[in-house]
Structures are given as structure tokens and as C-alpha cells.
Design a protein around this motif. Structure first.
Motif, mmCIF file in Angstrom:
data_model
loop_
_atom_site.group_PDB
_atom_site.id
_atom_site.type_symbol
_atom_site.label_atom_id
_atom_site.label_comp_id
_atom_site.label_asym_id
_atom_site.label_seq_id
_atom_site.Cartn_x
_atom_site.Cartn_y
_atom_site.Cartn_z
ATOM 1 N N HIS A 34 18.491 2.795 24.204
ATOM 2 C CA HIS A 34 17.478 4.145 24.206
ATOM 3 C C HIS A 34 16.057 3.242 23.830
ATOM 4 N N LEU A 135 22.439 12.834 13.247
ATOM 5 C CA LEU A 135 22.293 12.199 14.726
ATOM 6 C C LEU A 135 21.259 11.225 14.855
ATOM 7 N N THR A 145 13.426 5.775 18.988
ATOM 8 C CA THR A 145 14.607 6.470 19.188
ATOM 9 C C THR A 145 15.720 5.893 18.285
ATOM 10 N N THR A 147 18.520 7.097 17.261
ATOM 11 C CA THR A 147 19.892 7.848 17.446
ATOM 12 C C THR A 147 20.722 7.268 18.568
ATOM 13 N N SER A 149 22.278 9.593 20.457
ATOM 14 C CA SER A 149 22.413 10.861 21.253
ATOM 15 C C SER A 149 22.433 10.430 22.721
ATOM 16 N N SER A 150 23.623 11.111 23.239
ATOM 17 C CA SER A 150 23.742 10.831 24.614
ATOM 18 C C SER A 150 22.919 11.767 25.451
ATOM 19 N N GLY A 151 22.400 12.763 24.999
ATOM 20 C CA GLY A 151 21.311 13.656 25.642
ATOM 21 C C GLY A 151 20.249 12.888 26.171
ATOM 22 N N LEU A 152 19.963 11.684 25.665
ATOM 23 C CA LEU A 152 18.718 10.679 26.119
ATOM 24 C C LEU A 152 19.148 10.314 27.384
ATOM 25 N N THR A 173 19.267 19.583 17.424
ATOM 26 C CA THR A 173 18.325 18.981 17.534
ATOM 27 C C THR A 173 18.322 18.192 19.191
ATOM 28 N N ALA A 174 19.561 17.978 19.468
ATOM 29 C CA ALA A 174 19.729 17.483 20.830
ATOM 30 C C ALA A 174 19.386 18.569 21.971
ATOM 31 N N ALA A 178 16.234 18.918 24.869
ATOM 32 C CA ALA A 178 16.629 19.267 26.180
ATOM 33 C C ALA A 178 15.888 20.689 26.921
ATOM 34 N N SER A 192 17.428 14.794 12.639
ATOM 35 C CA SER A 192 18.794 15.443 12.121
ATOM 36 C C SER A 192 18.990 14.808 10.762
#
Length: 702
Positions: A34, A135, A145, A147, A149-152, A173-174, A178, A192
Motif C-alpha cells: 500500500h 485497522l 498508509t 493499515t 485494509s483490503s479496501g485500499l 473507517t474503511a 470508500a 482506527s
């Protein structure tokens, strides 16, 4: 109040990622990818005991072997290893870190013990720890970043902005990032905090309040660990003219299932939290969508525009949309006033004859079709915005996809023409139009009611609040002496006849009365009178049949005395004589209480009093101590003043506000950890207000 210096967490220029590898699914490796993907501007140092490289970067066997002291350590390791690694980081001079792992206080006694050891390790070197069970954090300005987080993975680029968020939920947060990106805007920071073992949400709010790049602060909270610290941070943000928008989870829980006092029933957890947030100038919302909508609107405005009132001029490109938006605005507390005749004339002279000038004003699509009307549209919009009777403009674009560039131009022209807040709602707007507006700092709402809801919060925002918390007020020495004489060391109920001297010593007016042990003694007090059985065993004496009002003569006194005595014997209640009081004039009664809240300390409440207190559920709360002026401002918020104005028309509000302030000062000086001091009712009389009944319940002394 000590806030932690967390600049090293959010503004780190070098990051060590402990536990990173190229193994598939390794979260440390994910964090490094990331950082590389989004172009983190600082140094990245993977730490692995045996790997030569991670994600193509040189790896180091331990934090002690790093080429420098990292500003931030990401501890991407299981919970069991976190304590020893914090110690290693501290020994290496690292003072900031993130622990993502769960398995700490949230998981039970063993996890709590592990978290205690983690906190102790951090204390050894004053280590700023974000988490555990979180997170991580993001700074979009530096592309930090920290984190996993898979959202990235769904983002190719990272939008930045002027809103910073702190959340006790990683999922929130994720989702926030988004959803904001879908709406065309980004955050400055997203954090987070997880279990808040060391660094708390309040620390991040404090940091945001002092960060010049942050204009709006968002938070998702489920609990409050340190109420006074949170309040101090929120006040700091408000003083810096930075709106704080909070979404609170768990608001339905009540502070007591079986309450011993009216106050415990009326002052639930949600009401206390809401009252404290109101005093801190916080905007409370009920959903994540609402949180993001309000933040996007607030961030598009200048600080001086945040104090605007709630009167809006609506423009639309279709009549039906304007009518619907008007209804939606009114339902959200936003006024849609009639425009001045001069405004109608000035705007009408610049619009197509097909337009209908008023509030709302239907511009019609014609205004965007022909160059003649497009050229004159900015002047027409400026005239509408200049009306002295409106505080802002809601611009509605109905469809208009094929004229999107002209709509954007009109919005830009309107923004340049007025110093008043402007809000845009544009369902089904083309993506390129949203991008163009976002580049101007304007975020279009996809639905009119969402815009109306956000405008309702803007109208309710107050740059200067009726802040109830003031410096501790002194109380007479008599109060301290009296409390010391009681020598309460455990749970106790202090009945009215013992509370009266306490109230009197604190300067609170109390109705005349005596403690009588015989009918003759009571009769000597005079008539008419009120007769109350004296006991510490029953908290609601009226409901228990231990009170008789309006005793007119000796015969009625004898009957009432026998009735109360018999009722007490039947119920197995021991009486210590009777309290005899004057009948007080006046029809208006209030319930005034002071109580302790686990998070925010001593609170004061004012509501409808007497036997209807719980039935009507009309109450306002404020933190103690409180100024008389702030107390009056809050008392005016009671629904009673709107629904039954005649009933309160004769109330001396200054006297009631002074009563509340004195009670708050008294309560703030009481030594017990958890108590309720309830005065029900306080009667409004010609000479001011007077306490008719009082009850003190001490639950915990220390």
C-alpha cells in the motif's frame, strides 16, 4: 489535561514494518505494498528475521539494526509478540507504533491482562500506541498508509481533503473512505483507534484541532473512556472553528434498568451523551451516510459561513423538485421564506419568461439552453442569493446531464457571487460534472432530502454554544461539615428531612417545614399543610401513599396521620415521624436533579416535575457546575415552553436558572463517586422558586 504528542504517528517520515514478508496474505507485506502503491514520501524499512528483501525493499533483522530511528513502527505481529516488540522499539528510540492484532481487552480476562502488560511496556518509554485491535491509520497528504485494509486495493489513487476522521471501528473507517471517494472527495486523515490502550480518540481530535490542514473533524464512537479529556478536545476544536460531527453507536442503552429515582429513568446514557455533545458544539448524526453528507457540506464552507442561519433560497430546473425539496427542508428545520419583492423583480428581469421566480425559483431548463439566458443566469442567481431574508442557497439540478457543463458554470458563478453558504443537489449527475465540482470544493448530493438534512445541521450549528461547564464554584463550609457529619461509607438513602439542611446551607430556597413526632406538634405548625412520612426505605413516597396534600385542619390532620401510619405498617415500612410543610402556591412544577455519570462526571437535569415527571419525559441536561445564564438557555429548550406556554408564562426563569446553578455547584463539591440528588418538585411561586421535596441516593462512595 495531558494530550499525547502524536505527530510521529500521523506525520511519520520513516516507517518500520515489523513482521512483513512476501508470503501471500501477510498483512505486513500488504501494508508495504500500500505504501509503495500510493507513493508514500518517507522511508520504508521492512523488518524480518531472515528475509533479505520484502516487496523489493531491503529487509532488516530487527528494529535495532535499522539504518535510523523510525518515526513509526507498524507491528504486524500476533498479540502475544506485541509486548516484547514494543519494548524493543522503545530501546531503539522509536516512540510511535501501531498494533493491529486483536486478542487483547476485547477478548476477555486473559486478553485484558495482556493489554495491561502492553500498556506498561509503552509507559516505560512513553510510547504512543495506536490500537491494539485496530485497522491502523492513513495520512492522505503524505500517502502514509499504516493499515492492512483490503479496501485500499479498490483505489488507484488516494483523494485528499480537509476532513479528518477517528473511529473506534475499523469497518467504519474503511467504509467511510470508500463512500467518500464515490462521492468525489477524500479525507486528510482516517484513523482506527481500536481499544485505545494508550492513544485515545480524544488525542486525535486534539491533534486535528491544531492541524491547519484540517477544517472538519468526523468521529465514530461506541464508548467514552475519559469523558473530561474528550470534552476538553471537543472544546478545543470548537474554539478553533472546526466543526466536529459524531456518529455514536450504542445509544439505546439505558443507565439503569430498575431505577430508584425519576432522574435515573429520565437521564439515560443517550441523553447524557447528547447533552454533553451539545455543550461542546458537536453535531450529532444517526447514520454513516449522514455523517459523510454533513462533513462534505461543512468542508465546502469557510469558517465564517458555518454560523449562517437556517433560511434557504431554493433554485431548481424543474418545478416538482422544488416543491418536494421545500417540504424536505421544512421537515428538517430549514426555513424556506418568501423572497422580497425587489429580489423577485431583479431576478425575474434576468431570467427567461418561462421561469417562475419565488422560493423555490424554477429556472427551467431554458435558462441553460440559449446563450442569452445562460449569460444572464449568474446575475439572476446573485440577486436571489442577495436577498436579506435568506442565509444560503440550495441549487437543485434536475437531470440536466446534456447541459452538465453549463450547470457547473452556473454553480461556479453563484459561488463567486455570494458570501453565503451554497449547497448543490444533482441526482444522476455525470461523473465528469461531479469531478469538476469537486475540484471547486463543492460536493453534489445525489438526493434532495440528503441535502436538506445536511442544511438542517448547518442551520443548527452554533459557533458559540451555551457551554455549561465553568470553573469549580465554592460552596459554604456548612455543606462540607454537614456531609462529614453524615459519615456515609456505603450505599445509602438520605431522606428529605436530612437533605433540607444541606440544600439550605448551599443557598437553595426550601419550603418551610418541621420534623414532627406527634399530631399536637404538627398542628402547632399551622394550616393548610402537607404531611409526609419520614423514611429512608421508600424513594417514591407519593406513589406509596405516604404523602397527604392540603390538610386543612386538625381533624384532617388526625385522619391523614393515621392513614399514612397504617399504610406504612401494612407495607412494613418504618417511619421516623412526619415532615410537616407549608402548602406552596403556583401551578408549575419542575424536577431538578444532580447526578454522576460514569463518563462525564456530575450532571444537572431540569424537567417537568411532580407525579408527571416520567410520563411526560421532558428533560434537559447539562454538565456541572453551570452558570445561571447557561442554565436558563437550556431550560428554554424544554418542550413545555412550546407546548404549554401559558403554564410557564409566570415562571421566574432567572430564579430557576440560579437554583440550577447553585445545585450544580453543590453537587460538584459532594465527595461521593456515584450519587443522585433529586429535588422533585421545585415549584415556581410568585417570589421565585422553592424546593418542596428532596432525596439523596448514594450508590458508591469511592
Amino acid at each position: 489535561m495531558r494530550f499525547r504528542d502524536i505527530r510521529g504517528l500521523l506525520d511519520a517520515r520513516s516507517v518500520a514494518v515489523v513482521g512483513a514478508s512476501d508470503r501471500e496474505g501477510n498483512i505486513g507485506g500488504t501494508a508495504i505494498r500500500h505504501l509503495l502503491k500510493f507513493g508514500y514520501t518517507g522511508e520504508i524499512w521492512p523488518v524480518h528475521p531472515s528475509a533479505e528483501t520484502v516487496a523489493g525493499l531491503p529487509a532488516y533483522r530487527s528494529v535495532a539494526e535499522l539504518p535510523g530511528v523510525a518515526d513509526l513502527a507498524i507491528l504486524a505481529v500476533p498479540a502475544a509478540r506485541a509486548v516484547e516488540l514494543v519494548a524493543e522499539c522503545g530501546a531503539a528510540g522509536i516512540r510511535n507504533g501501531v498494533v493491529w492484532a486483536g486478542g487483547f481487552a476485547e477478548s476477555g480476562p486473559e486478553g485484558r491482562a495482556l493489554q495491561d502488560r502492553l500498556v506498561a511496556a509503552c509507559a516505560q518509554t512513553d510510547f504512543n500506541l495506536c490500537g491494539p485491535n485496530c485497522l491502523g491509520l492513513i495520512n492522505t497528504g503524505t500517502k502514509l498508509t499504516a493499515t492492512y485494509s483490503s479496501g485500499l486495493f479498490d483505489f488507484d489513487t488516494m483523494l485528499t481533503g480537509t476532513v479528518s476522521m477517528v473511529s473506534q471501528s475499523g469497518g467504519i473507517t474503511a467504509a467511510s473512505m470508500a463512500l467518500a471517494a464515490r462521492a468525489g472527495w477524500g479525507f486528510q486523515h482516517v484513523v482506527s483507534v481500536g481499544n485505545e490502550a494508550v492513544v485515545s480518540a480524544a488525542d486525535f481530535i486534539h491533534h486535528y484541532a491544531n492541524d491547519n490542514g484540517v477544517r472538519v473533524i468526523a468521529a465514530y464512537l461506541e464508548g467514552v473512556q475519559d469523558g473530561p479529556k474528550l470534552v476538553a478536545a471537543l472544546k478545543e476544536a470548537h474554539a478553533a472553528h472546526k466543526p466536529v460531527v459524531i456518529l455514536k453507536g450504542g445509544r439505546s442503552a439505558e443507565s439503569a434498568e430498575a431505577a430508584k429515582s425519576h432522574t435515573a429513568v429520565l437521564a439515560g446514557v443517550d441523553k447524557v451523551f447528547s447533552a454533553v455533545m451539545r455543550d461542546c458544539g458537536v453535531t450529532l448524526v444517526r447514520s454513516l451516510e449522514e455523517l459523510l453528507d454533513v462533513c462534505s457540506l461543512f468542508s465546502s464552507l469557510r469558517p465564517e459561513q458555518l454560523g449562517a442561519g437556517g433560511r434557504i433560497a431554493i433554485t431548481t430546473t424543474g418545478g416538482g423538485g422544488g416543491v418536494l425539496a421545500t417540504d424536505q427542508c421544512v421537515s428538517r428545520g430549514v426555513a424556506v421564506p418568501r423572497l422580497a419583492a425587489a429580489t423577485v423583480e431583479a431576478a425575474g428581469a434576468k431570467l427567461t419568461p418561462l421561469a417562475a421566480v419565488g422560493n423555490p425559483t424554477d429556472l427551467t431548463p431554458e435558462s441553460f439552453y440559449q446563450e442569452k439566458w445562460r449569460a444572464q443566469l449568474p446575475a439572476a442567481l446573485a440577486a436571489l442569493a442577495a436577498d436579506d431574508g435568506v442565509d444560503g442557497v440550495l441549487f437543485l439540478a434536475q437531470a440536466m446531464r446534456h447541459r452538465a457543463q453549463h450547470v457547473v458554470a452556473a454553480v461556479e458563478a453563484l459561488r463567486s457571487a455570494t458570501d453565503k453558504p451554497m449547497c448543490v443537489s444533482w441526482p444522476l449527475a455525470p461523473e465528469e460534472a461531479l469531478t469538476s465540482l469537486a475540484s471547486l470544493g463543492i460536493y453534489a448530493f445525489p438526493e434532495h432530502d440528503r441535502a436538506a438534512r445536511a442544511l438542517g445541521h448547518l442551520g443548527g450549528y452554533r459557533p458559540h454554544t451555551a457551554d455549561s461547564a465553568v470553573a469549580d464554584a465554592a460552596v459554604p463550609d456548612q455543606v462540607t461539615s454537614l456531609v462529614a457529619e453524615w459519615a456515609i461509607t456505603g450505599p445509602a438513602v438520605v431522606a428529605e428531612h436530612r437533605c433540607r439542611p444541606l440544600l439550605t446551607a448551599a443557598g437553595l430556597p426550601v419550603v418551610d417545614g418541621i420534623h414532627a413526632h406527634s399530631i399536637d406538634e404538627a398542628a402547632g405548625f399551622g394550616f393548610p399543610l402537607v404531611l409526609k412520612g419520614v423514611t429512608g426505605e421508600v424513594t417514591h413516597r407519593y406513589a406509596a401513599g405516604l404523602v397527604k396534600l392540603g390538610v386543612a385542619d386538625r381533624e384532617e390532620l388526625a385522619t391523614a396521620w393515621k392513614t399514612i401510619t397504617t399504610r406504612a405498617e401494612t407495607d412494613g415500612v418504618a417511619l421516623d415521624g412526619m415532615l410537616v410543610q407549608r402548602m406552596a402556591d403556583g401551578d408549575t412544577e419542575f424536577l431538578v436533579s444532580a447526578f454522576t455519570d460514569d463518563q462525564f462526571g456530575v450532571m444537572v437535569s431540569v424537567g417537568v416535575g411532580g407525579v408527571l415527571a416520567e410520563a411526560l419525559d421532558d428533560v434537559v441536561l447539562m454538565r456541572a457546575p453551570v452558570t445561571p445564564e447557561a442554565a436558563v438557555a437550556h431550560i428554554r429548550e424544554l418542550k413545555l415552553f412550546e407546548r404549554a406556554p401559558k403554564l410557564v408564562s409566570g415562571v421566574d426563569l432567572a430564579a430557576l436558572g440560579g437554583f440550577v446553578a447553585n445545585l450544580g455547584a453543590l453537587a460538584a463539591a459532594l465527595p461521593w463517586r456515584k450519587f443522585t440528588l433529586e429535588i422533585n418538585p421545585v415549584k415556581a411561586v410568585a417570589a421565585g422558586v422553592v424546593a418542596l421535596d428532596a432525596l439523596l441516593i448514594v450508590e458508591t462512595t469511592a
